[in-house]
Write an enzyme that holds these catalytic residues in place. Structure first.
Site, mmCIF file in Angstrom:
data_model
loop_
_atom_site.group_PDB
_atom_site.id
_atom_site.type_symbol
_atom_site.label_atom_id
_atom_site.label_comp_id
_atom_site.label_asym_id
_atom_site.label_seq_id
_atom_site.Cartn_x
_atom_site.Cartn_y
_atom_site.Cartn_z
ATOM 1 N N ASP A 158 0.842 -1.197 0.000
ATOM 2 C CA ASP A 158 0.000 0.000 0.000
ATOM 3 C C ASP A 158 0.878 1.247 0.000
ATOM 4 O O ASP A 158 1.906 1.291 0.676
ATOM 5 C CB ASP A 158 -0.918 -0.008 1.225
ATOM 6 C CG ASP A 158 -2.093 0.946 1.068
ATOM 7 O OD1 ASP A 158 -3.234 0.480 0.944
ATOM 8 O OD2 ASP A 158 -1.854 2.175 1.072
ATOM 9 N N ASN A 212 -13.147 -3.378 2.318
ATOM 10 C CA ASN A 212 -14.022 -2.221 2.446
ATOM 11 C C ASN A 212 -15.028 -2.214 1.298
ATOM 12 O O ASN A 212 -14.656 -2.419 0.141
ATOM 13 C CB ASN A 212 -13.199 -0.929 2.420
ATOM 14 C CG ASN A 212 -12.277 -0.809 3.627
ATOM 15 O OD1 ASN A 212 -12.607 -1.271 4.709
ATOM 16 N ND2 ASN A 212 -11.116 -0.205 3.431
ATOM 17 N N VAL A 258 -11.163 2.724 -3.793
ATOM 18 C CA VAL A 258 -10.825 2.212 -5.130
ATOM 19 C C VAL A 258 -11.830 1.110 -5.474
ATOM 20 O O VAL A 258 -11.932 0.111 -4.752
ATOM 21 C CB VAL A 258 -9.382 1.659 -5.181
ATOM 22 C CG1 VAL A 258 -9.075 1.109 -6.570
ATOM 23 C CG2 VAL A 258 -8.372 2.747 -4.807
ATOM 24 N N HIS A 270 -10.456 -5.683 -3.549
ATOM 25 C CA HIS A 270 -9.137 -5.885 -2.954
ATOM 26 C C HIS A 270 -9.269 -6.198 -1.476
ATOM 27 O O HIS A 270 -10.233 -5.803 -0.822
ATOM 28 C CB HIS A 270 -8.246 -4.652 -3.151
ATOM 29 C CG HIS A 270 -8.840 -3.384 -2.609
ATOM 30 N ND1 HIS A 270 -9.802 -2.669 -3.277
ATOM 31 C CD2 HIS A 270 -8.616 -2.714 -1.445
ATOM 32 C CE1 HIS A 270 -10.142 -1.601 -2.571
ATOM 33 N NE2 HIS A 270 -9.438 -1.608 -1.450
HETATM 34 P P1 5GP Z 1 -9.759 1.196 0.002
HETATM 35 O O1 5GP Z 1 -9.818 2.521 0.717
HETATM 36 O O2 5GP Z 1 -10.443 1.268 -1.343
HETATM 37 O O3 5GP Z 1 -10.207 0.023 0.808
HETATM 38 O O4 5GP Z 1 -8.216 0.906 -0.238
HETATM 39 C C1 5GP Z 1 -7.484 1.528 -1.250
HETATM 40 C C2 5GP Z 1 -6.037 1.517 -0.824
HETATM 41 O O5 5GP Z 1 -5.248 1.772 -1.955
HETATM 42 C C3 5GP Z 1 -5.685 2.577 0.221
HETATM 43 O O6 5GP Z 1 -5.162 1.960 1.392
HETATM 44 C C4 5GP Z 1 -4.640 3.447 -0.488
HETATM 45 O O7 5GP Z 1 -3.599 3.875 0.371
HETATM 46 C C5 5GP Z 1 -4.134 2.526 -1.580
HETATM 47 N N1 5GP Z 1 -3.671 3.239 -2.756
HETATM 48 C C6 5GP Z 1 -4.267 4.292 -3.370
HETATM 49 N N2 5GP Z 1 -3.557 4.679 -4.445
HETATM 50 C C7 5GP Z 1 -2.491 3.838 -4.516
HETATM 51 C C8 5GP Z 1 -1.394 3.733 -5.423
HETATM 52 O O8 5GP Z 1 -1.254 4.483 -6.396
HETATM 53 N N3 5GP Z 1 -0.483 2.762 -5.173
HETATM 54 C C9 5GP Z 1 -0.599 1.898 -4.115
HETATM 55 N N4 5GP Z 1 0.335 0.983 -3.964
HETATM 56 N N5 5GP Z 1 -1.633 1.964 -3.246
HETATM 57 C C10 5GP Z 1 -2.556 2.926 -3.444
#
Ligand code: 5GP
Length: 110
Positions: free
Chosen positions: A29, A83, A92, A96
């Site tokens: 992350d 989530n 996103v 995941h």
């Molecule tokens: P969500 O909030 O959708 O459950 O998780 C999305 C995750 O993707 C977040 O923890 C965020 O830090 C991570 N994330 C967002 N953009 C990027 C990116 O460009 N690269 C990586 N490696 N992680 C990302």
């Protein structure tokens, strides 16, 4: 239009990829909240956990999580987080799992 995570899978944008198999890709992350914070994503663009039953990719994610946790040495345990939607904190829209480890996890989560 590809999701952000598909772009990482396809090496269109950089990602610290730690694991790949036929169904799942995993990378660190960008904003870790634990010493180990790895995102496991389906190669298939499934919108989120609520879309899983018709696809069945949850098994691949859980299998990969177990393998990665072992590779990362998380012998004391770890947490898996999915989530869903706005209130669930999903940012996103590509299915995941967060693999969190390397410290004790609090409960309840924030
Ligand atoms: P969500 O909030 O959708 O459950 O998780 C999305 C995750 O993707 C977040 O923890 C965020 O830090 C991570 N994330 C967002 N953009 C990027 C990116 O460009 N690269 C990586 N490696 N992680 C990302």
């Amino acid at each position: 239009m590809s999701t952000l995570f598909t772009k990482i899978i396809n090496r269109e944008i950089p990602g610290d990829i730690v694991y790949e198999d036929e169904h799942v890709v995993a990378f660190r992350d960008i904003a870790p909240v634990a010493p180990v914070h790895i995102i496991l994503v389906t190669r298939t663009e499934i919108e989120g956990p609520a879309s899983v039953p018709e696809h069945g990719d949850h098994t691949h994610l859980l299998n990969a999580a177990k393998i990665i946790a072992e590779q990362q040495g998380l012998v004391n345990g770890y947490r898996l987080v999915l989530n869903q939607g706005e209130d669930g904190g999903q940012t996103v829209s590509h299915l995941h799992v967060h693999l969190l480890g390397g410290r004790p996890m609090g409960w309840p989560p924030g």
